[in-house]
Design a protein around this motif. Structure first.
Motif, PDB file in Angstrom:
ATOM      1  N   ILE A  70     -63.386  15.172 -48.771  1.00 24.54           N
ATOM      2  CA  ILE A  70     -63.759  15.547 -47.588  1.00 24.54           C
ATOM      3  C   ILE A  70     -63.914  14.297 -46.530  1.00 24.54           C
ATOM      4  O   ILE A  70     -64.488  13.158 -46.954  1.00 24.54           O
ATOM      5  CB  ILE A  70     -65.102  16.099 -47.961  1.00 24.54           C
ATOM      6  N   VAL A  71     -63.621  14.707 -45.416  1.00 20.74           N
ATOM      7  CA  VAL A  71     -63.918  13.795 -44.101  1.00 20.74           C
ATOM      8  C   VAL A  71     -64.788  14.437 -43.155  1.00 20.74           C
ATOM      9  O   VAL A  71     -64.845  15.665 -43.074  1.00 20.74           O
ATOM     10  CB  VAL A  71     -62.526  13.267 -43.522  1.00 20.74           C
ATOM     11  N   GLN A  74     -65.185  12.170 -37.837  1.00 19.81           N
ATOM     12  CA  GLN A  74     -64.918  10.938 -37.326  1.00 19.81           C
ATOM     13  C   GLN A  74     -63.650  10.611 -38.447  1.00 19.81           C
ATOM     14  O   GLN A  74     -63.282   9.239 -38.403  1.00 19.81           O
ATOM     15  CB  GLN A  74     -65.981  10.018 -37.470  1.00 19.81           C
ATOM     16  N   ASP A  75     -63.218  11.492 -39.161  1.00 27.58           N
ATOM     17  CA  ASP A  75     -62.357  11.075 -40.291  1.00 27.58           C
ATOM     18  C   ASP A  75     -62.641  10.089 -41.447  1.00 27.58           C
ATOM     19  O   ASP A  75     -61.892   9.405 -41.851  1.00 27.58           O
ATOM     20  CB  ASP A  75     -60.666  10.756 -39.762  1.00 27.58           C
ATOM     21  N   ILE A  76     -64.042  10.043 -41.549  1.00 32.31           N
ATOM     22  CA  ILE A  76     -64.523   9.162 -42.560  1.00 32.31           C
ATOM     23  C   ILE A  76     -64.726   9.850 -43.979  1.00 32.31           C
ATOM     24  O   ILE A  76     -65.254  11.048 -43.932  1.00 32.31           O
ATOM     25  CB  ILE A  76     -65.825   8.555 -42.166  1.00 32.31           C
ATOM     26  N   ILE A  77     -64.145   9.103 -45.107  1.00 29.71           N
ATOM     27  CA  ILE A  77     -64.282   9.926 -46.267  1.00 29.71           C
ATOM     28  C   ILE A  77     -65.780  10.157 -46.849  1.00 29.71           C
ATOM     29  O   ILE A  77     -66.528   8.907 -46.805  1.00 29.71           O
ATOM     30  CB  ILE A  77     -63.433   9.241 -47.173  1.00 29.71           C
ATOM     31  N   VAL A  78     -66.515  11.264 -46.997  1.00 26.99           N
ATOM     32  CA  VAL A  78     -67.726  11.365 -47.244  1.00 26.99           C
ATOM     33  C   VAL A  78     -67.894  11.760 -48.676  1.00 26.99           C
ATOM     34  O   VAL A  78     -69.100  11.848 -49.323  1.00 26.99           O
ATOM     35  CB  VAL A  78     -68.298  12.452 -46.288  1.00 26.99           C
ATOM     36  N   LYS A  79     -66.814  12.410 -49.164  1.00 21.71           N
ATOM     37  CA  LYS A  79     -66.987  12.647 -50.679  1.00 21.71           C
ATOM     38  C   LYS A  79     -65.734  13.028 -51.244  1.00 21.71           C
ATOM     39  O   LYS A  79     -64.456  13.313 -50.592  1.00 21.71           O
ATOM     40  CB  LYS A  79     -67.394  14.421 -50.771  1.00 21.71           C
ATOM     41  N   TYR A  80     -65.351  12.950 -52.488  1.00 21.15           N
ATOM     42  CA  TYR A  80     -64.174  13.190 -53.020  1.00 21.15           C
ATOM     43  C   TYR A  80     -64.249  13.899 -54.506  1.00 21.15           C
ATOM     44  O   TYR A  80     -65.549  13.419 -54.952  1.00 21.15           O
ATOM     45  CB  TYR A  80     -63.241  12.018 -53.134  1.00 21.15           C
ATOM     46  N   PRO A  92     -74.757  16.790 -45.337  1.00 18.65           N
ATOM     47  CA  PRO A  92     -75.532  17.263 -44.206  1.00 18.65           C
ATOM     48  C   PRO A  92     -74.981  18.240 -43.428  1.00 18.65           C
ATOM     49  O   PRO A  92     -73.818  18.456 -43.371  1.00 18.65           O
ATOM     50  CB  PRO A  92     -75.789  15.753 -43.242  1.00 18.65           C
ATOM     51  N   THR A  93     -75.913  18.823 -42.578  1.00 19.26           N
ATOM     52  CA  THR A  93     -75.166  19.664 -41.464  1.00 19.26           C
ATOM     53  C   THR A  93     -74.038  19.098 -40.683  1.00 19.26           C
ATOM     54  O   THR A  93     -74.177  17.915 -40.393  1.00 19.26           O
ATOM     55  CB  THR A  93     -76.350  20.402 -40.655  1.00 19.26           C
ATOM     56  N   GLY A  94     -73.230  19.562 -40.465  1.00 20.96           N
ATOM     57  CA  GLY A  94     -72.012  19.392 -39.631  1.00 20.96           C
ATOM     58  C   GLY A  94     -70.715  19.928 -40.087  1.00 20.96           C
ATOM     59  O   GLY A  94     -70.637  21.029 -40.843  1.00 20.96           O
ATOM     60  N   ALA A  95     -69.562  19.454 -39.261  1.00 25.84           N
ATOM     61  CA  ALA A  95     -68.261  19.949 -39.466  1.00 25.84           C
ATOM     62  C   ALA A  95     -67.366  18.891 -40.239  1.00 25.84           C
ATOM     63  O   ALA A  95     -67.573  17.688 -39.765  1.00 25.84           O
ATOM     64  CB  ALA A  95     -67.400  20.346 -38.092  1.00 25.84           C
ATOM     65  N   TYR A  96     -66.662  19.474 -41.241  1.00 28.35           N
ATOM     66  CA  TYR A  96     -66.004  18.594 -42.273  1.00 28.35           C
ATOM     67  C   TYR A  96     -64.487  19.018 -42.165  1.00 28.35           C
ATOM     68  O   TYR A  96     -64.168  20.153 -41.845  1.00 28.35           O
ATOM     69  CB  TYR A  96     -66.873  18.287 -43.332  1.00 28.35           C
ATOM     70  N   ARG A  97     -63.771  18.559 -42.889  1.00 25.59           N
ATOM     71  CA  ARG A  97     -62.292  18.925 -43.287  1.00 25.59           C
ATOM     72  C   ARG A  97     -62.361  18.360 -44.715  1.00 25.59           C
ATOM     73  O   ARG A  97     -62.292  17.478 -45.048  1.00 25.59           O
ATOM     74  CB  ARG A  97     -61.379  18.366 -42.294  1.00 25.59           C
ATOM     75  N   ILE A  98     -61.535  19.430 -45.537  1.00 25.75           N
ATOM     76  CA  ILE A  98     -61.310  19.434 -46.832  1.00 25.75           C
ATOM     77  C   ILE A  98     -59.504  19.188 -46.940  1.00 25.75           C
ATOM     78  O   ILE A  98     -59.021  19.958 -46.354  1.00 25.75           O
ATOM     79  CB  ILE A  98     -61.609  20.659 -47.819  1.00 25.75           C
ATOM     80  N   PHE A  99     -59.259  18.071 -47.528  1.00 20.04           N
ATOM     81  CA  PHE A  99     -57.713  17.623 -47.753  1.00 20.04           C
ATOM     82  C   PHE A  99     -57.555  17.572 -49.109  1.00 20.04           C
ATOM     83  O   PHE A  99     -58.446  17.320 -50.092  1.00 20.04           O
ATOM     84  CB  PHE A  99     -57.473  16.461 -47.181  1.00 20.04           C
ATOM     85  N   GLY A 133     -61.178  23.719 -42.948  1.00 22.51           N
ATOM     86  CA  GLY A 133     -62.705  23.477 -42.104  1.00 22.51           C
ATOM     87  C   GLY A 133     -63.994  23.819 -42.907  1.00 22.51           C
ATOM     88  O   GLY A 133     -63.774  25.059 -43.606  1.00 22.51           O
ATOM     89  N   LEU A 134     -64.716  22.900 -43.154  1.00 17.88           N
ATOM     90  CA  LEU A 134     -66.018  23.061 -43.757  1.00 17.88           C
ATOM     91  C   LEU A 134     -66.973  22.949 -42.795  1.00 17.88           C
ATOM     92  O   LEU A 134     -67.146  21.838 -42.203  1.00 17.88           O
ATOM     93  CB  LEU A 134     -65.964  21.896 -45.041  1.00 17.88           C
ATOM     94  N   PHE A 135     -67.945  24.026 -42.606  1.00 16.95           N
ATOM     95  CA  PHE A 135     -69.060  23.919 -42.039  1.00 16.95           C
ATOM     96  C   PHE A 135     -70.441  24.028 -42.723  1.00 16.95           C
ATOM     97  O   PHE A 135     -70.676  25.025 -43.232  1.00 16.95           O
ATOM     98  CB  PHE A 135     -69.024  25.109 -40.700  1.00 16.95           C
TER      99      PHE A 135
END
Length: 283
Positions: A70-71, A74-80, A92-99, A133-135
């Protein structure tokens, strides 16, 4: 050098050369898509409600092992995760992307580094062609008003003409609906757009509440908004409501203050001709 030692050196050399040869020929899985099991292209998670939210992922191919990352925006890896099912509400609250990523060898992900600079495995790896997309949201109904900024208004709901009232909210949440209730806060209508036509509604007073929610909207007509389950996940009602007074104007009767319905005045005499009226039965 003893023959036994020579054989060990020879075998080690053969194994090393074979490994390098295989690595040179290996290609990680390419051109694969990912999806959410029983889901769409977006995932919403409730943050801070104390209930774990998990997502279960699927890949279009499993020719090689598949991992998940998950990034942030800002395309920073926050979880895997190397498991296809993992929690999402612990971010935290915010918009993320799952690859998804296919890989061979040992995974070598690190949280906190840009995805473009990350080495995901020691032999080879490949990112999925798409992302989910992860919100992560903490629903906040905030305040509502009409499009003109009013908190109370009158409509003529029995005159045969449209009485469309448009709503607005200060909440930035993406999933937002409006609940029309009576004065006892019993739901009369569930509105998933930003307007409602009150024409034909019974006379009386209605309230328009805003509802920020995650999951499926399950609010039902006839339910009280207090104590009812309004969505399949978490939700929050607006702090304010719009008062809509549905009325039918009544002209009633008018007369002079002395009870007469006609009188005579002299115009042009430079004297004031003031009349006082009273009305009965009017609205």
């Amino acid at each position: 050098m003893k023959l036994k030692n020579l054989l060990k050196i020879f075998l080690a050399t053969v194994i090393t050369l074979t490994t390098f040869s295989l690595q040179a020929q290996i290609k990680c899985l390419q051109e694969f898509d990912i999806r959410v099991l029983n889901g769409g292209a977006e995932v919403y998670s409730c943050v801070g409600d104390g209930i774990p939210d998990e997502v279960e992922m699927r890949s279009s191919s499993y020719a090689t092992p598949i991992g998940w990352l998950i990034v942030d925006d800002q395309d920073i890896i926050v979880k895997y995760s190397l498991r296809a099912k993992f929690r999402t509400d612990d971010l935290p609250t915010g918009a993320y992307r799952i690859f998804g990523f296919s890989f061979l060898g040992t995974p070598s992900l690190q949280v906190g580094i840009p995805l473009a600079e990350a080495s995901l495995a020691n032999i080879c790896y490949e990112l999925s062609d798409n992302f989910i997309g992860l919100f992560n949201v903490d629903p906040d109904g905030q305040a509502v008003a009409t499009a003109e900024g009013m908190s109370s208004l009158f409509v003529c709901s029995q005159d045969g003409n449209p009485d469309i009232v448009r709503f607005q909210t200060t909440s930035p949440d993406p999933n937002y609906a409006y609940l029309i209730t009576d004065e006892n806060n019993i739901i009369e209508a569930v509105v998933e757009s930003d307007s409602f036509d009150f024409e034909g509604q019974p006379l009386g007073t209605s309230r328009v509440w805003g509802l920020s929610y995650v999951g499926d909207l399950v609010a039902q007509i006839g339910d009280p908004i207090s104590g009812s389950t309004l969505s399949s996940a978490c939700f929050d009602l607006s702090d304010t409501f719009i008062e809509v007074i549905k009325t039918e104007p009544e002209g009633g009767e008018v007369q002079l203050s002395n009870g007469l319905t006609s009188t005579v005045v002299c115009t042009g005499d430079n004297q004031g001709d003031f009349l006082t009226f009273t009305a009965t039965g009017s609205s």
